[in-house]
Design an enzyme around this catalytic site. Structure first.
Site, PDB file in Angstrom:
ATOM      1  CG  ASP A 115     112.847  92.853   4.194  1.00 24.86           C
ATOM      2  OD1 ASP A 115     111.983  93.749   4.192  1.00 24.86           O
ATOM      3  OD2 ASP A 115     112.766  91.829   4.901  1.00 24.86           O
ATOM      4  CG  HIS A 284     110.374  96.187   0.233  1.00 23.14           C
ATOM      5  ND1 HIS A 284     111.313  96.837   1.011  1.00 23.14           N
ATOM      6  CD2 HIS A 284     110.379  94.880   0.656  1.00 23.14           C
ATOM      7  CE1 HIS A 284     111.853  95.976   1.868  1.00 23.14           C
ATOM      8  NE2 HIS A 284     111.303  94.787   1.668  1.00 23.14           N
TER       9      HIS A 284
END
Length: 309
Positions: A115, A284
């Site tokens: 991320d 994610h």
């Protein structure tokens, strides 16, 4: 004075002061363990270095692992910013981590970033190619690519990219009024696996997010990504600067990035070095949802040639 706490089993944490180009030194909280080639693990938003709790101990069996809190996150320093957002540019955040690694005795190393940490790692590999030996990015496409190809689906799924960049103090004050609701909703929408993140990890992220300076820094991180970071990316594109180190992209097959982008192709557009990529069956939070698989793929990618071991 007792050592700082860390949720990474077998790791020791310390606060390391690194020089900055403007202002006083910055405190970086970092957890370390293991022996072997150095490996820097960078977390994303809204996590801290604790996100590597399940993957890092396995990696420490083969590598000297350093897992810090990024500038503005966790228990690292949260410097003031300004209208240019330079203090939270990925260039500044990458420089922190290079200086941290040097302070720990590592002049060159591999880096894996999830991320926001992946975006810091991307900038680090461009700005400090002599320091970065190999680069792994988890569940991201390049920032400029994602902004350039924004459509309704991406904007709906990644709404915080557009909420957090609003001028201060709007997002900061709105989050202050519903901190736990905002954070837990965000974590739930990131994960593709029930029960992830585990409750004690979620509480740790919430502990940090309750600090108004953390929220301010988070907003500045995203504001920088939509402004000065894109300027730096544009300059690279004009000058033909590409990544020069081998890159591994891992992503969640059930996450937004995997659904909306050809991830390896996106990274090949900005790389002059080999790019490999693979989807894992998760959302994610790759390193939390599939820690064993994540560690195994990083081990394989980062394995040194026999004559360098």
């Amino acid at each position: 004075m007792s050592a700082p706490a860390t949720m990474l089993p077998g790791f020791a944490a310390a606060d390391v002061e690194v020089a900055t180009d403007a202002g006083p030194p910055l405190r970086i909280r970092a957890a370390t363990a293991g022996s072997g080639p150095p490996l820097l693990l960078l977390h994303g938003h809204p996590q801290t270095h604790a996100t590597w709790r399940a993957a890092a101990p396995r990696l420490a069996e083969r590598f000297t692992v350093v897992a810090p809190d990024l500038r503005g996150y966790g228990d690292s320093g949260k410097p003031p910013s300004d209208d240019a957002h330079l203090a939270y540019s990925k260039r500044a955040m990458a420089r922190d981590q290079v200086r941290l690694m040097r302070a720990l005795g590592h002049t060159s190393f591999a880096v894996a970033g999830h991320d926001r940490g992946g975006r810091v790692a991307h900038r680090m590999a461009l700005d400090h190619p002599a320091a970065v030996e190999r680069l792994a990015v988890l569940d991201i496409a390049p920032t400029a690519t994602m902004y350039a190809r924004t459509d309704r689906e991406f904007a709906s799924r990644y709404y915080w990219w557009f909420f957090l960049i609003r001028p201060a103090p709007l997002p900061e004050e709105m989050i202050a009024g519903a901190t736990e609701t905002f954070l837990r909703t965000h974590l739930r929408e990131q994960s593709g696996t029930p029960g992830v993140p585990e409750e004690d990890l979620a509480r740790e992220y919430l502990r940090c997010y309750r600090d108004p300076d953390t929220v301010r820094a988070v907003c500045e991180d995203y504001r920088a990504a939509a402004t000065v970071d894109l300027e730096h990316d544009d300059a690279d594109a004009r000058e033909g600067r590409l990544l020069t180190r081998p890159l591994l992209a891992l992503w969640g097959a059930r996450g937004t990035v995997g659904r909306l982008y050809d991830v390896p192709a996106a990274w090949r557009e900005v790389s002059g070095a080999p790019v490999d990529g693979e989807a894992l069956d998760c959302g994610h939070l790759v390193q939390e949802e599939r820690p064993g698989e994540t560690a195994a793929r990083l081990e394989a990618f980062l394995a040194l040639e026999p004559d360098h071991r």
